[in-house]
Structures are given as C-alpha cells and as structure tokens.
Enzyme design. Structure first.
Site, PDB file in Angstrom:
ATOM      1  N   GLU A 178       0.825  -1.200   0.000  1.00 15.90           N
ATOM      2  CA  GLU A 178       0.000   0.000   0.000  1.00 15.90           C
ATOM      3  C   GLU A 178       0.863   1.254   0.000  1.00 15.90           C
ATOM      4  OE1 GLU A 178      -2.854  -0.166   3.197  1.00 15.90           O
ATOM      5  OE2 GLU A 178      -3.145  -2.322   2.886  1.00 15.90           O
ATOM      6  N   CYS A 181      -3.575   1.144   7.385  1.00 15.43           N
ATOM      7  CA  CYS A 181      -2.421   0.412   6.866  1.00 15.43           C
ATOM      8  C   CYS A 181      -2.638  -1.095   6.978  1.00 15.43           C
ATOM      9  CB  CYS A 181      -1.168   0.832   7.632  1.00 15.43           C
ATOM     10  SG  CYS A 181       0.336   0.259   6.839  1.00 15.43           S
TER      11      CYS A 181
END
Length: 345
Positions: A89, A323
C-alpha cells in the site's frame, strides 16, 4: 530489484555516470526518458539508447495501481501490485506527501496494526520503493515521502537507505522531507547519521511504560522509553530536524492522565514533536479510538505543558483503508475468486 542492479545494467549498456544519473533522475521524477532539450542520439550511447524503451517499461512494471481508494480528507490510498504478484500500500497524502511501504508484511507485530498479522513475507528492493514514488508522481506532485507504510524500515535498512539516497539527490526531495519511521532499531541509529542524505526521524513510542510498550510492540527492541528518547534527541541535534514521536491513541490503553504525565516528563524541553493518531478501526480487534473530545484534550494539555503536540488522523479512515487493510481485503477477494473458479462442475 535494487537501484544498484539498474546501475549495473546501465553500465553494461555503455552508460557513463552522467547517463546513469539521467536515467535514474527521470525515472524517479516520473518523466519520460525522452525528456530534455538535447536529442538522445546526440549524446546517449547507441546501445543504451536502443534499450531505453525496454528499461522504461520494466521500471514502470515494478509498481502498478491495482485499486484507488479516495478519502474525504483528500488522501488516496493505493493498493499497488508488484511484479511478482505481491501487493503493498502507498498513500497519497494531502499537501503533496506520500507514504510508502518498505516490506510485504511486517515482523514487528504491533497488536493494533493489520500489516503484521501475517508476519513478514518479503523485503522490497530499493527500486520497488522508489517505484512507488514514481507511480504516485504520475498522478500528482510529491514533495515529501514518509517511510511509514507496510513494514519496519529498519528491518530492510540497505534497501531503504539506497532509496532515500536516490530520492534525496536525483529524486529532488529535500532531506528533511524524507521521514524514516522506526520502532527504535539500534541499527537505524547507527547508520542514518552516516549517509549523505540524512532523513528526518519518526519514532514509534505509543506508551511511556516499558511493559505496556512491549505488549503493544511485541517484537520491537526492548528500549526503555527514556533511552529511546535519548537516542532520538542525539539524532535531532545532529541533523537539526526535530524528532517526530508517533503515538496511536487507544481508548483505555494509552490515553490516560498517567500517560500524559509520562509524555510531559519525557519530552518537555526536547527537540521533538508528538504526533497523536487516534486508533483506526481494524476488523477483528477489540481496540477502540478515544472520543474526539478526549483526543483534543490530550493534545491541548501537552501543548500547554511544553510539549509540541499535533493531533493527526490516519489517512483513509472513512473508507476503512488503514495500513494493511486494503491488502487484506484484496487477498480475501483474490481467494474468493480462486475458490469460485476451482469449484468442480
């Protein structure tokens, strides 16, 4: 892939240092290799010139956007496909910032974080780290890069420092706008001051109590909080950048008045900034974020008592994209598709 591998390949094609730096500069700044006033045939060796389209395509293939998730705060979380099929990510932050990943997974196992739940799967090469920046720059300007995405940068130190060196030189990013985040690995304190590009430093604190911090960060080095702050203070004074301390606020865990007093005792008079980040809800975890009123009260108290504190929000909360969450959802969707396609007729 590492940046060193790219350099070796360019040299094998006849590149001199000036050609090598040009290729890396244009790539890291997301500009076409045909950019510039001078015609390539006038100064680039023929073998290198003929190989440039293939090299450019290979560099672009290091990181590709699988999906984009926009937040109401102006951020965009990107689920990024790597060349081997793994995903990480990256987050486009407001005000031209970018958060990048340094590992697939993480070995630290912070109990409030989705990323570490599957452990460490592999390291990212330095070229894969820079590729996230190039990918983001094809969408918007990037003037600050924080190494706070998936992974513990200090556990992939060679690759992260190689990426920092390129971004702080050919990549055109100011050194204090490169932010290295760590739970406090002693190798980082040893090597960061040695580089020609010295990034700003962010230390994950999360508690002023050693025992509680060990519970929250079970595989982090066993620093006493006061010792960690001393290490940070030395680096801050050496570089001229304040240390950023990271504190994920969790209701009933580390948001009490006793922790506020502990922060004041540790950080008052230090060259430091405390970033308070309310916990971002993670599926399967019982932790809760404190109320906005409580978080604001903590920040005001710290500032009033001599600790520069800022209340930050984890980007993408409104799309449940904290996250590791995008990657986890992507893996679940992939598994579901595979299961559907393998059901016997």
């Amino acid at each position: 892939m590492r940046i060193a591998d790219i350099r070796h390949r360019l040299r094998a094609l006849g590149a001199k240092p000036v050609h090598e730096e040009r290729v890396l500069r244009l790539w890291s700044q997301a500009k076409p290799q045909t950019s510039g006033r001078r015609r390539l045939e006038d100064w680039i060796p023929q073998e290198l010139r003929e190989a440039l389209p293939a090299i450019e395509a290979e560099l672009e293939s290091l990181a590709r956007v699988r999906s984009t998730h926009g937040g109401g705060d102006g951020s965009q979380r990107l689920l990024v496909d790597l060349a081997d099929g793994q995903t990480v990510e990256s987050v486009l932050l407001p005000r031209d910032g970018l958060c990048v990943s340094t590992q697939v997974g993480c070995a630290v196992g912070c109990v409030f974080c989705m990323t570490g739940r599957d452990g460490l799967l592999r390291q990212l090469g330095s070229a894969e780290i820079v590729a996230q920046v190039a990918l983001a720059r094809r969408q918007r300007a990037v003037r600050k890069v924080v190494f706070m995405g998936m992974g513990e940068p200090a556990h992939n130190l060679d690759n992260v420092l190689e990426a920092i060196d390129l971004l702080g030189t050919a990549g055109g990013i100011g050194h204090k706008s490169l932010v290295f985040s760590t739970v406090g690995d002693p190798r980082a304190f040893e090597r960061l001051p040695q580089g020609r590009v010295k990034p700003a430093l962010a230390l994950s604190l999360h508690s002023t109590k050693a025992a509680l911090r060990a519970e929250l960060l079970p595989r982090a080095p066993r620093y006493e909080p006061a010792e960690l702050v001393e290490q940070g203070e030395r680096y801050a004074r050496a570089t001229g950048y304040p240390i950023q301390y990271q504190w994920t606020l969790i209701e009933g865990v580390n948001d009490g008045d006793d922790e506020v007093e502990g922060i004041v005792a540790l950080l008052r008079g230090r060259y430091a900034i405390m970033n308070m980040i309310p916990f971002n809800t993670v599926d399967g975890l019982d932790f809760r974020r404190p109320s906005d009123e409580r978080a604001g009260q903590i920040m005001r108290t710290l500032n009033h008592r001599g600790v520069l504190a800022r209340l930050r929000q984890s980007a993408g909360q409104d799309v449940e994209a904290g996250c590791g969450q995008l990657r986890a959802r992507g893996r679940a969707a992939d598994a579901k598709r595979i299961a559907i396609h393998t059901v016997p007729a």
